[in-house]
Scaffold this motif. Structure first.
Motif, PDB file in Angstrom:
ATOM      1  N   ASP A  20      -3.578  29.523  12.956  1.00  0.00           N
ATOM      2  CA  ASP A  20      -3.629  28.203  13.586  1.00  0.00           C
ATOM      3  C   ASP A  20      -3.613  27.068  12.564  1.00  0.00           C
ATOM      4  O   ASP A  20      -3.591  25.890  12.929  1.00  0.00           O
ATOM      5  N   SER A  21      -3.662  27.432  11.282  1.00  0.00           N
ATOM      6  CA  SER A  21      -3.735  26.389  10.249  1.00  0.00           C
ATOM      7  C   SER A  21      -2.343  25.847   9.907  1.00  0.00           C
ATOM      8  O   SER A  21      -1.415  26.626   9.672  1.00  0.00           O
ATOM      9  N   HIS A  22      -2.257  24.558   9.851  1.00  0.00           N
ATOM     10  CA  HIS A  22      -1.014  23.874   9.510  1.00  0.00           C
ATOM     11  C   HIS A  22      -1.037  23.631   8.000  1.00  0.00           C
ATOM     12  O   HIS A  22      -1.640  22.656   7.530  1.00  0.00           O
ATOM     13  N   ILE A  23      -0.418  24.502   7.227  1.00  0.00           N
ATOM     14  CA  ILE A  23      -0.582  24.486   5.766  1.00  0.00           C
ATOM     15  C   ILE A  23       0.367  23.483   5.103  1.00  0.00           C
ATOM     16  O   ILE A  23      -0.069  22.625   4.340  1.00  0.00           O
ATOM     17  N   LEU A  24       1.647  23.611   5.371  1.00  0.00           N
ATOM     18  CA  LEU A  24       2.609  22.676   4.776  1.00  0.00           C
ATOM     19  C   LEU A  24       2.917  21.587   5.793  1.00  0.00           C
ATOM     20  O   LEU A  24       3.246  21.880   6.947  1.00  0.00           O
ATOM     21  N   GLN A  25       2.823  20.357   5.319  1.00  0.00           N
ATOM     22  CA  GLN A  25       2.953  19.250   6.275  1.00  0.00           C
ATOM     23  C   GLN A  25       4.088  18.326   5.870  1.00  0.00           C
ATOM     24  O   GLN A  25       3.878  17.208   5.407  1.00  0.00           O
ATOM     25  N   GLY A  26       5.283  18.852   5.998  1.00  0.00           N
ATOM     26  CA  GLY A  26       6.461  18.036   5.712  1.00  0.00           C
ATOM     27  C   GLY A  26       6.841  18.016   4.249  1.00  0.00           C
ATOM     28  O   GLY A  26       7.112  16.951   3.689  1.00  0.00           O
ATOM     29  N   VAL A  27       6.877  19.191   3.634  1.00  0.00           N
ATOM     30  CA  VAL A  27       7.211  19.267   2.200  1.00  0.00           C
ATOM     31  C   VAL A  27       8.668  18.856   1.980  1.00  0.00           C
ATOM     32  O   VAL A  27       9.570  19.273   2.701  1.00  0.00           O
ATOM     33  N   ARG A  28       8.839  18.037   0.956  1.00  0.00           N
ATOM     34  CA  ARG A  28      10.184  17.608   0.563  1.00  0.00           C
ATOM     35  C   ARG A  28      10.304  17.916  -0.924  1.00  0.00           C
ATOM     36  O   ARG A  28       9.526  17.416  -1.727  1.00  0.00           O
ATOM     37  N   LEU A  29      11.257  18.750  -1.269  1.00  0.00           N
ATOM     38  CA  LEU A  29      11.326  19.245  -2.652  1.00  0.00           C
ATOM     39  C   LEU A  29      12.779  19.477  -3.040  1.00  0.00           C
ATOM     40  O   LEU A  29      13.569  20.014  -2.258  1.00  0.00           O
ATOM     41  N   THR A  30      13.094  19.095  -4.272  1.00  0.00           N
ATOM     42  CA  THR A  30      14.443  19.328  -4.790  1.00  0.00           C
ATOM     43  C   THR A  30      14.329  20.138  -6.075  1.00  0.00           C
ATOM     44  O   THR A  30      13.548  19.793  -6.954  1.00  0.00           O
ATOM     45  N   VAL A  31      15.106  21.215  -6.151  1.00  0.00           N
ATOM     46  CA  VAL A  31      15.094  22.051  -7.355  1.00  0.00           C
ATOM     47  C   VAL A  31      16.480  21.985  -7.986  1.00  0.00           C
ATOM     48  O   VAL A  31      17.448  22.527  -7.442  1.00  0.00           O
ATOM     49  N   PRO A  32      16.612  21.304  -9.133  1.00  0.00           N
ATOM     50  CA  PRO A  32      17.930  21.171  -9.766  1.00  0.00           C
ATOM     51  C   PRO A  32      18.421  22.493 -10.353  1.00  0.00           C
ATOM     52  O   PRO A  32      17.607  23.325 -10.764  1.00  0.00           O
ATOM     53  N   ARG A  33      19.719  22.637 -10.394  1.00  0.00           N
ATOM     54  CA  ARG A  33      20.325  23.854 -10.961  1.00  0.00           C
ATOM     55  C   ARG A  33      20.015  23.982 -12.456  1.00  0.00           C
ATOM     56  O   ARG A  33      19.940  22.994 -13.162  1.00  0.00           O
ATOM     57  N   HIS A  34      19.909  25.224 -12.887  1.00  0.00           N
ATOM     58  CA  HIS A  34      19.760  25.569 -14.305  1.00  0.00           C
ATOM     59  C   HIS A  34      18.574  24.865 -14.964  1.00  0.00           C
ATOM     60  O   HIS A  34      18.606  24.560 -16.147  1.00  0.00           O
ATOM     61  N   ARG A  35      17.568  24.560 -14.179  1.00  0.00           N
ATOM     62  CA  ARG A  35      16.369  23.933 -14.714  1.00  0.00           C
ATOM     63  C   ARG A  35      15.143  24.724 -14.247  1.00  0.00           C
ATOM     64  O   ARG A  35      15.199  25.460 -13.276  1.00  0.00           O
ATOM     65  N   VAL A  36      14.051  24.510 -14.973  1.00  0.00           N
ATOM     66  CA  VAL A  36      12.780  25.101 -14.541  1.00  0.00           C
ATOM     67  C   VAL A  36      11.963  24.006 -13.861  1.00  0.00           C
ATOM     68  O   VAL A  36      11.635  22.996 -14.485  1.00  0.00           O
ATOM     69  N   THR A  37      11.677  24.215 -12.591  1.00  0.00           N
ATOM     70  CA  THR A  37      10.836  23.268 -11.858  1.00  0.00           C
ATOM     71  C   THR A  37       9.479  23.916 -11.663  1.00  0.00           C
ATOM     72  O   THR A  37       9.390  25.037 -11.149  1.00  0.00           O
ATOM     73  N   VAL A  38       8.451  23.230 -12.103  1.00  0.00           N
ATOM     74  CA  VAL A  38       7.097  23.785 -11.959  1.00  0.00           C
ATOM     75  C   VAL A  38       6.364  23.032 -10.861  1.00  0.00           C
ATOM     76  O   VAL A  38       6.330  21.802 -10.845  1.00  0.00           O
ATOM     77  N   LEU A  39       5.827  23.829  -9.949  1.00  0.00           N
ATOM     78  CA  LEU A  39       5.087  23.285  -8.814  1.00  0.00           C
ATOM     79  C   LEU A  39       3.610  23.287  -9.185  1.00  0.00           C
ATOM     80  O   LEU A  39       3.037  24.344  -9.464  1.00  0.00           O
ATOM     81  N   LEU A  40       3.034  22.095  -9.211  1.00  0.00           N
ATOM     82  CA  LEU A  40       1.645  21.970  -9.652  1.00  0.00           C
ATOM     83  C   LEU A  40       0.759  21.483  -8.511  1.00  0.00           C
ATOM     84  O   LEU A  40       1.236  20.876  -7.564  1.00  0.00           O
ATOM     85  N   GLY A  41      -0.503  21.733  -8.661  1.00  0.00           N
ATOM     86  CA  GLY A  41      -1.448  21.247  -7.656  1.00  0.00           C
ATOM     87  C   GLY A  41      -2.716  22.071  -7.706  1.00  0.00           C
ATOM     88  O   GLY A  41      -2.750  23.146  -8.299  1.00  0.00           O
ATOM     89  N   ARG A  42      -3.741  21.541  -7.079  1.00  0.00           N
ATOM     90  CA  ARG A  42      -5.015  22.271  -7.062  1.00  0.00           C
ATOM     91  C   ARG A  42      -4.881  23.533  -6.223  1.00  0.00           C
ATOM     92  O   ARG A  42      -3.936  23.673  -5.443  1.00  0.00           O
ATOM     93  N   ASN A  43      -5.886  24.375  -6.338  1.00  0.00           N
ATOM     94  CA  ASN A  43      -5.916  25.586  -5.511  1.00  0.00           C
ATOM     95  C   ASN A  43      -5.930  25.219  -4.036  1.00  0.00           C
ATOM     96  O   ASN A  43      -6.654  24.307  -3.628  1.00  0.00           O
ATOM     97  N   GLY A  44      -5.140  25.921  -3.273  1.00  0.00           N
ATOM     98  CA  GLY A  44      -5.198  25.770  -1.826  1.00  0.00           C
ATOM     99  C   GLY A  44      -4.383  24.623  -1.255  1.00  0.00           C
ATOM    100  O   GLY A  44      -4.470  24.326  -0.063  1.00  0.00           O
ATOM    101  N   VAL A  45      -3.557  23.962  -2.089  1.00  0.00           N
ATOM    102  CA  VAL A  45      -2.795  22.835  -1.544  1.00  0.00           C
ATOM    103  C   VAL A  45      -1.500  23.280  -0.862  1.00  0.00           C
ATOM    104  O   VAL A  45      -0.864  22.493  -0.169  1.00  0.00           O
ATOM    105  N   GLY A  46      -1.106  24.537  -1.097  1.00  0.00           N
ATOM    106  CA  GLY A  46       0.088  25.043  -0.403  1.00  0.00           C
ATOM    107  C   GLY A  46       1.249  25.425  -1.303  1.00  0.00           C
ATOM    108  O   GLY A  46       2.385  25.559  -0.838  1.00  0.00           O
ATOM    109  N   LYS A  47       0.968  25.621  -2.602  1.00  0.00           N
ATOM    110  CA  LYS A  47       2.069  25.932  -3.528  1.00  0.00           C
ATOM    111  C   LYS A  47       2.678  27.308  -3.210  1.00  0.00           C
ATOM    112  O   LYS A  47       3.898  27.455  -3.085  1.00  0.00           O
ATOM    113  N   THR A  48       1.797  28.308  -3.091  1.00  0.00           N
ATOM    114  CA  THR A  48       2.286  29.652  -2.781  1.00  0.00           C
ATOM    115  C   THR A  48       2.949  29.674  -1.406  1.00  0.00           C
ATOM    116  O   THR A  48       4.010  30.294  -1.220  1.00  0.00           O
ATOM    117  N   THR A  49       2.357  28.953  -0.469  1.00  0.00           N
ATOM    118  CA  THR A  49       2.920  28.922   0.887  1.00  0.00           C
ATOM    119  C   THR A  49       4.319  28.292   0.874  1.00  0.00           C
ATOM    120  O   THR A  49       5.197  28.685   1.641  1.00  0.00           O
TER     121      THR A  49
END
Lengths: 243, 300
Positions: A20-49
């Motif tokens: 019943d938990s609404h974890i991701l709330q409208g994520v907007r993300l762009t990952v450019p080609r041939h680059r390393v994009t690192v997703l940062l944030g505190r524990n539990g903010v929804g990175k793994t999700t």
């Protein structure tokens, strides 16, 4: 073409739910080609999700475009077959299978598995192909998990906390491998170790409470300690492993 | 001494049929986390299918080896087909639903199938013609006269165990099944459509139950609509005692339950063996819920 204008992965208005938990709330993300994009944030903010939602491993809505194709409604196996490798947070190697079998099951039909590459990157695995994965150390299991992700010639690698719980010496080894492979493919990585993130990232995305609040070049992270303090609340020099 | 030998072989034979049903249930539960109640009905349906093929053979002379093999083949095909259809038509739509839904659907299907067989052939037992060498010819071992049918059942169970282990160990489908038992989600994340494996395993489980049905009918010389229910009950005991999802555990548990029943019924009191089987299951659930083979979630 400027890679920033040619994203490999574009996520728009992504919502994901766990029970019943609404974890991701409208994520907007762009990952450019041939680059390393690192997703940062505190524990539990929804990175793994976020990663799991891209792969369709959790219930989600929204728009996910990979290499120009909308994949938001596709099944996980179809998404992965498009050329996405996944290295999960907890390694998730199959303990009852041997190292060789763990790699064999990752072979993609019609593809050309890159055993030469993975054994060059992880020579230790070559000597343990007949060992059960469950008998490997945490570091070796992480290497196996990475090897599984690198076995196929993927366009995008989703790597979730590759240094989590590893000894500093193993972290250095893993980071070296990631650095070597980073130039060859596009990477979206979750990493809590800021030193590692700074070393590897070309782009960063910072998450707060299920939404992306910052998505841009990694120089923002290097130059702006305020950003770190405001959004991450982590020490900027967690370990020397990444340096 | 001869009684002990006789009880050992009879116990192993009964255990072999339990294994034929229990091994399929173990594979299905291991991979799919589905506790199916339909496989007992598959066993019954295939026992009838076997009887249908054999019924015109002389009761005295029994069927030829060719007819017998054909009956076994029919049992395997009917059991596999029933399971295939169940998985594709009913279960596939329920994978995202509660386990209770899956259980109720398979139980409902099982009841319906048995009711259908009852409607067609009635509740009375039908005699199954068997070759004289199967039940009436014996081999003497330390003074005990062992029916050849016992050797057939034990042999089939051993061959099945070897075949299933070889399948799991040396084929890509087997690899996917073993990995899926551990972590189904990760298998999907490697780009594998695990539903194909679900269909395959459910079908194999049905085919093996079908083989068990024909063999059980031959062994009993008779078929009726309760044959599957009885075996299903003990197959579940085998599943729990062996460890949910463990093939080797199921083999060990099938032997243990078969021997326990035969020895207790013969030496202590008829019927006590069945009661002790349930007590064994209860004790395992209380003291070692992972079963004999389920210490780690692994099929072999």
């Amino acid at each position: 073409m400027n890679p920033d204008h040619d994203p490999l992965l574009e996520v728009t208005d992504l919502h994901a739910y766990l029970g019943d938990s609404h974890i991701l709330q409208g994520v907007r993300l762009t990952v450019p080609r041939h680059r390393v994009t690192v997703l940062l944030g505190r524990n539990g903010v929804g990175k793994t999700t976020t990663m799991r939602a891209v792969l369709g491993l959790v219930r989600r809505t929204g728009r996910v475009v990979f290499a120009g194709d909308e994949i938001g409604q596709e099944e996980t196996h179809d998404i992965v077959r498009r050329g996405i490798g996944y290295v999960p947070e907890d390694r998730d190697v199959f303990h009852g299978l041997t190292v060789g079998e763990n790699l064999r099951i990752a072979e993609r039909r019609g593809g050309r598995p890159r055993y030469d590459l993975v054994y060059e990157l992880f020579p230790e695995l070559k000597n343990r192909t007949k060992h059960l994965a469950g008998t490997l150390s945490g570091g070796q299991q992480q290497m196996l998990s990475l090897a599984r992700g690198l076995l196929n010639d993927n366009d995008l690698l989703l790597i979730d906390e590759p240094t989590k719980g590893l000894a500093p010496v193993v972290v250095r080894e893993v980071v070296d491998v990631l650095e070597r492979t980073a130039g060859q493919t596009t990477v979206l990585m979750v990493e809590q170790n800021l030193a590692v993130a700074r070393r590897l990232a070309d782009h960063i995305a910072v998450m707060v409470d299920g939404a992306i609040v910052l998505n841009g070049p990694a120089t923002r992270l290097a130059d702006d300690d305020e950003t770190v303090r405001a959004y991450l609340s982590v020490e900027s020099a967690i370990s020397g492993a990444g340096s | 001494m001869s009684n002990v030998i006789l009880m050992i072989f009879t116990g192993l034979s009964v255990g072999a049929v339990y294994f034929l049903l229990g091994s399929g249930l173990a594979l299905i539960f291991g991979l799919m986390r589905v506790l199916t109640f339909a496989h007992g009905a598959y066993l019954t349906a295939c026992a009838y299918a076997g009887w249908f093929v054999l019924r015109h053979s002389s009761l005295a002379a029994g069927p030829s080896v060719g007819t017998l093999l054909f009956a076994l083949l029919v049992g395997v095909v009917v059991g596999g087909a029933l399971a295939f259809l169940t998985e594709r038509v009913l279960l596939r739509a329920l994978y995202q639903r509660d386990h209770l839904d899956q259980l109720l659907v398979t139980a409902g299907l099982g009841f319906s199938l048995v009711a259908l067989l009852n409607g067609i052939w009635g509740p009375d037992s039908r005699a199954v013609p068997t070759p004289p060498w199967f039940t009436r010819t014996t081999t003497e071992i330390f003074g005990a006269h062992i029916a050849r049918g016992d050797f057939v059942l034990i042999g089939v169970a051993v061959l099945l165990l070897i075949a299933l282990e070889a399948f799991l160990k040396h084929t890509r489908h087997g690899l996917v099944v073993r990995a899926g038992v551990e972590n189904r989600e990760m298998v999907r994340a490697l780009g594998i459509d695990v539903r194909h494996s679900f269909t395959l395993i459910f079908t194999v489980g049905g085919a093996v139950a079908g083989l068990g049905g024909v063999l059980a009918a031959l062994y009993a010389n008779a078929v009726n609509t309760t044959i599957g229910d009885t075996y299903l009950l003990y197959a579940f005991i085998v599943l729990v005692v062996g460890g949910l999802g463990s093939l080797r555990g199921a083999a060990i548990a099938a032997l243990a339950v078969g021997l326990l029943q035969q020895f207790t019924n013969f030496y202590v009191n008829p019927g006590l063996g069945e009661i002790l089987s349930f007590i064994l299951m209860g004790a395992m659930l209380l003291l070692r819920p992972e079963g004999v083979g389920g210490k780690k979630i692994r099929l072999i």
